[in-house]
Design an enzyme around this catalytic site. Structure first.
Site, PDB file in Angstrom:
ATOM      1  N   ASP A   7       0.837  -1.206   0.000  1.00  0.00           N
ATOM      2  CA  ASP A   7       0.000   0.000   0.000  1.00  0.00           C
ATOM      3  C   ASP A   7       0.873   1.259   0.000  1.00  0.00           C
ATOM      4  O   ASP A   7       0.360   2.377  -0.059  1.00  0.00           O
ATOM      5  CB  ASP A   7      -1.031  -0.003   1.138  1.00  0.00           C
ATOM      6  CG  ASP A   7      -0.416  -0.118   2.516  1.00  0.00           C
ATOM      7  OD1 ASP A   7       0.824  -0.227   2.623  1.00  0.00           O
ATOM      8  OD2 ASP A   7      -1.186  -0.101   3.508  1.00  0.00           O
ATOM      9  N   SER A   8       2.205   1.062  -0.015  1.00  0.00           N
ATOM     10  CA  SER A   8       3.121   2.169  -0.296  1.00  0.00           C
ATOM     11  C   SER A   8       2.806   2.780  -1.655  1.00  0.00           C
ATOM     12  O   SER A   8       3.254   3.897  -1.944  1.00  0.00           O
ATOM     13  CB  SER A   8       4.572   1.680  -0.267  1.00  0.00           C
ATOM     14  OG  SER A   8       4.734   0.540  -1.083  1.00  0.00           O
TER      15      SER A   8
ATOM     16  N   GLU B 210       9.364  -3.966  10.337  1.00  0.00           N
ATOM     17  CA  GLU B 210       9.773  -2.690   9.735  1.00  0.00           C
ATOM     18  C   GLU B 210      10.336  -1.769  10.799  1.00  0.00           C
ATOM     19  O   GLU B 210       9.678  -1.519  11.829  1.00  0.00           O
ATOM     20  CB  GLU B 210       8.572  -2.036   9.030  1.00  0.00           C
ATOM     21  CG  GLU B 210       8.928  -0.682   8.414  1.00  0.00           C
ATOM     22  CD  GLU B 210       7.895  -0.149   7.435  1.00  0.00           C
ATOM     23  OE1 GLU B 210       6.922  -0.881   7.117  1.00  0.00           O
ATOM     24  OE2 GLU B 210       8.061   0.998   6.988  1.00  0.00           O
TER      25      GLU B 210
HETATM   26  O1  KIV Z   1       3.582  -1.090   1.546  1.00  0.00           O
HETATM   27  C1  KIV Z   1       4.764  -1.433   1.530  1.00  0.00           C
HETATM   28  O2  KIV Z   1       5.506  -1.214   0.559  1.00  0.00           O
HETATM   29  C2  KIV Z   1       5.301  -2.096   2.712  1.00  0.00           C
HETATM   30  C3  KIV Z   1       6.789  -2.177   2.830  1.00  0.00           C
HETATM   31  C4  KIV Z   1       7.338  -0.877   3.282  1.00  0.00           C
HETATM   32  C5  KIV Z   1       7.204  -3.277   3.713  1.00  0.00           C
HETATM   33  O3  KIV Z   1       4.570  -2.533   3.545  1.00  0.00           O
END
Ligand code: KIV
Length: 269
Positions: A45-46, A185
């Site tokens: 969700d990044s 994280e």
């Molecule tokens: O949403 C994402 O990309 C993540 C990573 C930062 C682990 O959860």
């Protein structure tokens, strides 16, 4: 080479073979990453931040995750050795068992092989139900970006002894409940090592030091495309004339060889 599967990742941990995880949001990059040997593609969700320009992951919807999972699954399937596709359930889409099951169904039907959810022991009933339904789960501990407003920012978690002990206990409880993977994280490297040794399921780290069983980075960060503050745990692989394919291949081989992350990418307690 064996096809990538959850049991294969667990076996890799047992054999002390590290594996690489990378975010992917579309078909082209998914195929390139899988072709470079990345074992798990994270439809994170990044994408709210790197694709949509949002300040956090909170505005991302289930529809967004379904759309990008479909694209990633298509590109991944074109690789000779496809990766596993892991998709984040977005903010407030798994607050109840019913919501969590429906959200998991939506992304699994879009092509995910497993889902990722953020939280500690409150996730246990959902993980148990998903396990019964045959849905593999990665539980995300430490800095959980969907809780940024509660955490007061994107800060390292588990630095004091009480919080470190609690995170370790949560990790064990989530694994016992049926989680197939853990993701840590932004936690001190020493804590990540304790957690990795305490559970038999693979642990993926980001900003969690070198002792975890796998590493993940946001693709835009490792391609040097980040226009804001670059987190300490990021390494830019678009150097020395590297193409995108070279960058993916170098990242994958450095993770497998234990070269990335170096001590400078981790956090102290
Ligand atoms: O949403 C994402 O990309 C993540 C990573 C930062 C682990 O959860």
């Amino acid at each position: 080479m064996n096809a990538i599967s959850i049991p294969r990742l667990t076996q890799m941990k047992a054999e002390q073979q590290k594996f690489a995880v990378l975010t992917a949001y579309d078909a082209t990059f998914a195929q390139l990453a899988a072709e470079a040997g990345v074992e798990v593609l994270l439809v994170g969700d990044s994408l709210g931040m790197v694709l949509q320009g949002q300040d956090s992951t909170l505005p991302v919807t289930l529809e967004d995750m379904v759309y990008h999972t479909r694209a990633v699954a298509k590109g991944n399937a074109r690789a000779a050795q496809p990766a596993l596709v892991m998709t984040d359930l977005p903010f407030m889409s798994y607050g109840t068992l019913e919501q969590g099951l429906a959200s998991a169904r939506a992304v699994m039907q879009a092509g995910a092989h497993l889902i990722k959810i953020e939280g500690d022991d409150w996730l246990i009933p959902l993980i148990q139900r998903l396990a019964q339904q045959g849905v593999p789960v990665c539980a995300h501990l430490g800095l959980t970006p969907q809780a940024v407003n509660k955490l007061g920012g994107y800060k390292v978690q588990g630095r004091d002894d009480a919080k470190a002990d609690a995170m370790l206990a949560h990790a064990i409880a989530l694994a016992e409940a049926g989680a197939d993977l853990l993701l840590l994280e932004c936690v001190p490297s020493t804590l990540a090592e304790r957690i990795t040794q305490a559970v038999s399921i693979p642990v993926i780290g980001i900003g969690a030091g070198s002792a975890t069983d796998a590493q993940v980075l946001v693709m835009h960060d490792m391609l040097g495309l980040n226009r804001g503050r670059v987190p300490k745990f990021v390494k830019n692989y678009m150097v020395n004339g590297n193409t995108v394919q070279d960058a993916f291949a170098q990242y994958t081989s450095e993770v497998k060889a234990g070269v990335f992350p170096a001590a400078e990418h981790g956090f102290s307690a």
